[in-house]
Design a protein around this motif. Structure first.
Motif, mmCIF file in Angstrom:
data_model
loop_
_atom_site.group_PDB
_atom_site.id
_atom_site.type_symbol
_atom_site.label_atom_id
_atom_site.label_comp_id
_atom_site.label_asym_id
_atom_site.label_seq_id
_atom_site.Cartn_x
_atom_site.Cartn_y
_atom_site.Cartn_z
ATOM 1 N N ASP A 196 0.845 -1.186 0.000
ATOM 2 C CA ASP A 196 0.000 0.000 0.000
ATOM 3 C C ASP A 196 0.885 1.242 0.000
ATOM 4 O OD1 ASP A 196 -2.274 1.513 0.067
ATOM 5 O OD2 ASP A 196 -2.943 0.859 2.047
ATOM 6 N N THR A 197 0.577 2.190 -0.875
ATOM 7 C CA THR A 197 1.405 3.379 -1.023
ATOM 8 C C THR A 197 0.538 4.628 -1.137
ATOM 9 O OG1 THR A 197 3.187 2.191 -2.145
ATOM 10 C CG2 THR A 197 3.084 4.567 -2.498
ATOM 11 N N TYR A 198 0.941 5.690 -0.452
ATOM 12 C CA TYR A 198 0.345 7.006 -0.641
ATOM 13 C C TYR A 198 1.449 7.974 -1.047
ATOM 14 C CZ TYR A 198 -4.389 6.225 1.115
ATOM 15 O OH TYR A 198 -5.694 5.812 1.254
ATOM 16 N N ALA B 96 -1.721 13.247 -6.664
ATOM 17 C CA ALA B 96 -1.941 12.519 -5.420
ATOM 18 C C ALA B 96 -2.389 11.111 -5.790
ATOM 19 C CB ALA B 96 -2.995 13.219 -4.568
ATOM 20 N N THR B 97 -1.637 10.118 -5.334
ATOM 21 C CA THR B 97 -1.901 8.743 -5.751
ATOM 22 C C THR B 97 -1.891 7.796 -4.566
ATOM 23 O OG1 THR B 97 -0.798 9.159 -7.858
ATOM 24 C CG2 THR B 97 -1.185 6.875 -7.285
ATOM 25 N N HIS B 98 -2.881 6.919 -4.547
ATOM 26 C CA HIS B 98 -2.937 5.821 -3.589
ATOM 27 C C HIS B 98 -2.830 4.539 -4.396
ATOM 28 C CE1 HIS B 98 -5.609 3.220 -0.724
ATOM 29 N NE2 HIS B 98 -4.327 2.938 -0.588
ATOM 30 N N PHE C 21 -6.344 10.583 -6.014
ATOM 31 C CA PHE C 21 -7.233 11.283 -5.101
ATOM 32 C C PHE C 21 -6.840 12.748 -5.117
ATOM 33 C CE2 PHE C 21 -3.644 9.970 -2.519
ATOM 34 C CZ PHE C 21 -3.388 11.042 -1.674
ATOM 35 N N SER C 22 -7.731 13.620 -4.694
ATOM 36 C CA SER C 22 -7.481 15.055 -4.764
ATOM 37 C C SER C 22 -6.926 15.571 -3.446
ATOM 38 C CB SER C 22 -8.777 15.800 -5.109
ATOM 39 O OG SER C 22 -9.755 15.569 -4.110
ATOM 40 N N GLY C 23 -6.300 16.728 -3.506
ATOM 41 C CA GLY C 23 -5.794 17.349 -2.295
ATOM 42 C C GLY C 23 -4.281 17.296 -2.211
ATOM 43 N N SER C 24 -3.735 18.003 -1.236
ATOM 44 C CA SER C 24 -2.292 18.061 -1.042
ATOM 45 C C SER C 24 -1.862 17.370 0.241
ATOM 46 C CB SER C 24 -1.837 19.526 -1.001
ATOM 47 O OG SER C 24 -2.515 20.215 0.030
ATOM 48 N N SER C 25 -2.700 16.444 0.741
ATOM 49 C CA SER C 25 -2.358 15.727 1.965
ATOM 50 C C SER C 25 -3.107 14.407 2.021
ATOM 51 C CB SER C 25 -2.700 16.568 3.197
ATOM 52 O OG SER C 25 -4.103 16.757 3.291
#
Length: 279
Positions: free
Chosen positions: A153-155, A165-167, A176-180
Motif C-alpha cells: 500500500d502506497t500514498y 496525489a496517488t494511492h 485522489f485530490s488534495g495536497s495531503s
C-alpha cells in the motif's frame, strides 16, 4: 555559474529503496538516499545525512549587488519517539534549494511462539499522514509505503508545477485530490512475518518561493482484537512507535506556516478504513 536542474535532482530523491529480503532479526533502520543541498549565487551547502538528523542551513549570494539571492532549508529525520520526516526550503532571486529525507525500516507483529503461520492473522491499525506545499517553480513530495507478504500500500502526494496525489494498492494506482493524506487503515498482518515501511519527504525551490513536506506513520494492534494482548509490535533497531504529541517538528513550524495550516486538518476527524488483501 551554471545552474543545476534541481527538479531533476528531486526526482532522483523520490526513488524508494526496494523491499529487502526477510532476515532472522530486524536490523537497524536505513537512511540511504537522504540528501540536502542549498545554493545562493557563489555560496552553498550540501551533505548526505546517514541517520536521524536535524539540520538548518542558509546561504546568501557573495555578490548581492549583481546576483541578489538567498536560500534556507531545514531537514528533520526522526526515529524517536516516533518515525517522521519533514523537509522545508525557501529561496529568493538566484537562490536554489533541494532537501530530501528518506527512512526505511521493518516491523513484525510477534507472538510468544515466534513461529510463522500464514493463517495466524492479527488485525493491525496503521495511521499515516503526509502533506506538501510548493510553488510552480518548485516541488514537494510526501511518500508513505508499507509492504509485506500479503499486501502493499502506497500514498504519495506531489505539489508544484505538476501536482498529483496517488494511492496505490498492490500496484494498482488510484488518484485522489488534495495536497495531503491522513489515513487510518486496518491491515491483516500475518504474525511473525516481516513488513517494510518507506518514508520520503522532499522540498525543492528554484528562485522565489518556499516548499515543504511532511510524513508520519504509527502502528497499533487493533484494541478490539480479542487476542491483542498475546502479540507485541517489534520494529527495526533505533525506531520507536510513540504517538506524535505534535503533528509537525518544532523546527519546521518556525519556517513552514503553510504546512502547519495543512497539518491542522483534524487528525481524529477523518477515519477511513480499508481491509488489506489477505494471502
Amino acid at each position: 555559474m551554471k545552474r543545476i536542474n534541481l527538479l531533476g535532482v528531486a526526482s532522483a530523491f523520490m526513488l524508494m529503496l526496494p523491499f529487502s529480503a526477510q532476515a532472522l532479526v530486524i536490523g537497524p533502520a536505513t537512511y540511504s538516499g537522504s540528501n540536502y543541498y542549498i545554493y545562493a549565487y557563489g555560496d552553498g551547502y550540501t551533505t548526505v545525512p546517514t541517520g536521524p538528523v536535524s539540520i538548518s542551513k542558509s546561504a546568501t549570494s557573495i555578490n548581492p549587488s549583481l546576483y541578489a539571492g538567498t536560500a534556507a532549508a531545514t531537514l528533520d529525520i526522526n526515529a524517536t519517539p516516533f518515525p517522521s520526516i519533514s523537509a522545508y526550503g525557501s529561496a529568493t532571486g538566484v537562490g536554489h534549494v533541494a532537501v530530501s529525507g528518506s527512512m526505511s525500516y521493518q516491523f513484525r507483529i510477534e507472538s510468544v511462539s515466534g513461529v510463522y503461520d500464514p493463517d495466524l492473522i492479527v488485525p493491525t491499525i496503521v495511521s499515516y499522514k503526509g502533506s506538501v506545499s510548493a510553488p510552480t517553480n518548485g516541488g514537494a513530495t510526501a511518500y508513505f509505503d508499507i509492504a509485506g507478504d500479503n499486501f502493499a500500500d502506497t500514498y504519495q502526494v506531489v505539489a508544484g508545477a505538476s501536482p498529483s496525489a496517488t494511492h496505490s494498492i498492490n500496484g494498482f494506482p488510484q488518484s485522489f485530490s488534495g495536497s495531503s493524506f491522513d489515513e487510518h487503515t486496518v491491515y491483516s498482518i500475518i504474525a511473525n512475518s516481516f513488513y517494510h515501511i518507506d518514508l520520503t519527504a522532499t522540498a525543492v525551490v528554484d528562485g522565489l518561493g518556499s516548499a515543504s513536506a511532511f510524513v508520519d506513520p504509527y502502528i497499533q494492534i487493533d484494541p478490539s482484537f480479542a487476542d491483542a494482548s498475546k502479540y507485541t509490535i517489534v520494529l527495526s533497531q533505533g525506531i520507536d512507535n510513540v504517538v506524535a504529541s505534535t503533528p509537525i517538528p518544532a523546527s519546521l513550524v518556525m519556517f513552514a506556516t503553510a504546512l502547519l495550516a495543512m497539518g491542522a486538518i483534524a487528525y481524529r476527524g477523518k477515519r477511513q478504513t480499508m481491509v488489506a488483501f489477505a494471502a
